[in-house]
Design a protein around this motif. Sequence first.
Motif, short mmCIF file in Angstrom:
data_model
loop_
_atom_site.label_atom_id
_atom_site.label_comp_id
_atom_site.label_asym_id
_atom_site.label_seq_id
_atom_site.Cartn_x
_atom_site.Cartn_y
_atom_site.Cartn_z
N LEU A 9 -2.40 7.36 6.49
CA LEU A 9 -3.33 6.43 5.85
C LEU A 9 -2.63 5.61 4.79
CD1 LEU A 9 -4.44 7.51 2.76
CD2 LEU A 9 -5.31 9.30 4.23
N LEU A 10 -3.25 4.48 4.48
CA LEU A 10 -2.78 3.61 3.41
C LEU A 10 -3.75 3.73 2.24
CD1 LEU A 10 -2.02 0.38 5.48
CD2 LEU A 10 -0.44 2.23 4.87
N VAL A 11 -3.22 3.74 1.03
CA VAL A 11 -4.01 3.72 -0.19
C VAL A 11 -3.66 2.41 -0.88
CG1 VAL A 11 -4.55 4.87 -2.37
CG2 VAL A 11 -3.78 6.23 -0.41
N LEU A 12 -4.68 1.62 -1.21
CA LEU A 12 -4.41 0.30 -1.77
C LEU A 12 -5.53 -0.17 -2.69
CD1 LEU A 12 -5.95 -2.26 0.31
CD2 LEU A 12 -5.05 -0.39 1.69
N PRO A 59 0.83 -1.21 0.00
CA PRO A 59 0.00 0.00 0.00
C PRO A 59 0.87 1.26 0.00
CG PRO A 59 -0.81 -1.56 1.62
CD PRO A 59 0.53 -2.07 1.14
N GLU A 60 0.37 2.29 -0.65
CA GLU A 60 1.03 3.59 -0.59
C GLU A 60 0.66 4.25 0.74
OE1 GLU A 60 -0.13 5.96 -3.95
OE2 GLU A 60 0.42 4.38 -5.38
N THR A 61 1.57 5.06 1.26
CA THR A 61 1.28 5.78 2.50
C THR A 61 1.21 7.26 2.21
OG1 THR A 61 3.63 5.92 3.05
CG2 THR A 61 2.42 4.06 3.95
N MET A 62 0.31 7.92 2.93
CA MET A 62 0.19 9.37 2.82
C MET A 62 -0.43 9.89 4.11
SD MET A 62 -2.76 9.55 -0.16
CE MET A 62 -3.36 11.18 0.14
N VAL A 63 -0.56 11.20 4.19
CA VAL A 63 -1.16 11.85 5.35
C VAL A 63 -2.44 12.50 4.90
CG1 VAL A 63 -0.86 13.65 7.10
CG2 VAL A 63 1.08 12.21 6.46
N SER A 64 -3.52 12.28 5.64
CA SER A 64 -4.82 12.84 5.29
C SER A 64 -4.79 14.36 5.37
CB SER A 64 -5.88 12.29 6.25
OG SER A 64 -7.12 12.93 6.02
N ASP A 65 -5.40 14.98 4.37
CA ASP A 65 -5.55 16.44 4.40
C ASP A 65 -6.97 16.84 4.79
OD1 ASP A 65 -6.88 15.69 2.10
OD2 ASP A 65 -5.67 16.91 0.74
N GLY A 66 -7.70 15.87 5.35
CA GLY A 66 -9.04 16.16 5.85
C GLY A 66 -10.09 15.25 5.24
N PRO A 67 -11.34 15.69 5.23
CA PRO A 67 -12.44 14.85 4.74
C PRO A 67 -12.18 14.28 3.34
CG PRO A 67 -13.29 16.86 5.71
CD PRO A 67 -11.78 17.01 5.62
N GLY A 68 -12.74 13.10 3.11
CA GLY A 68 -12.58 12.47 1.81
C GLY A 68 -11.70 11.26 1.83
N HIS A 69 -11.29 10.82 3.01
CA HIS A 69 -10.47 9.63 3.16
C HIS A 69 -11.16 8.67 4.12
CE1 HIS A 69 -7.44 12.73 1.99
NE2 HIS A 69 -7.18 11.78 1.10
N PRO A 70 -12.18 7.97 3.66
CA PRO A 70 -12.92 7.05 4.55
C PRO A 70 -12.19 5.72 4.74
CG PRO A 70 -13.92 7.09 2.37
CD PRO A 70 -12.80 8.09 2.34
N CYS A 71 -11.95 5.38 5.99
CA CYS A 71 -11.31 4.10 6.32
C CYS A 71 -12.35 2.99 6.17
CB CYS A 71 -10.77 4.14 7.75
SG CYS A 71 -10.04 2.57 8.27
N ARG A 72 -12.01 1.94 5.44
CA ARG A 72 -12.95 0.85 5.20
C ARG A 72 -12.96 -0.18 6.33
NH1 ARG A 72 -12.31 4.14 1.30
NH2 ARG A 72 -13.74 4.04 -0.47
N HIS A 73 -12.16 0.02 7.36
CA HIS A 73 -12.18 -0.89 8.50
C HIS A 73 -13.02 -0.34 9.65
CE1 HIS A 73 -10.52 -3.06 12.06
NE2 HIS A 73 -10.80 -4.07 11.26
N CYS A 74 -12.80 0.90 10.05
CA CYS A 74 -13.60 1.49 11.14
C CYS A 74 -14.81 2.24 10.59
CB CYS A 74 -12.75 2.40 12.02
SG CYS A 74 -12.16 3.90 11.21
#
Length: 156
Positions: free
Chosen positions: A54-57, A29-44
């Motif tokens: 966050l991971l992007v995959l 997975p790619e790693t990055m830092v969230s810049d706010g809304p729009g990055h929904p985690c599919r686990h929680c």
Amino acid sequence: MSTIRFHAMPTEEAEELWRGGVDAYRNKPETMVSDGPGHPCRHCLQNIDEGEGLLVLAYRPFPSLQPYAETGPIFLHAKPCPRYACEEALPPILSSPDYIVRGYGFNDRIVYGSGAVTPTDAIAERAASLLERDEIAYVHVRSARNNCYQCRIDKA
């Protein structure tokens, strides 16, 4: 009592990724830092807050490869988070005005004619209606704009 349950990505799959595993395309997975809304985690099934890692995959929420096994990008907290537990309630990540709600058969293939762009406040009703059909085993909620997988819905 609700007749449906919303399910997040299985914890076993998330844990494998947190331990450095590979995604559906066999890439890290790619790693990055969230810049706010729009990055929904599919686990929680919560948004990944600004400043959080966050991971992007590539994710394939199907048990095996076949023509209907859609694979697409998702986000996951970079650090372990608890799996969404309030299965009878609409998950917090579902905050857009509408989503694609689509049924899949017991063979994990799209049931033609079951997909529709659905207002967010009607997702539970539409999913319950689809799950009354004998040929539909489960339902996916996907982004209406990008078709990204959000969560799965099963009969209670």
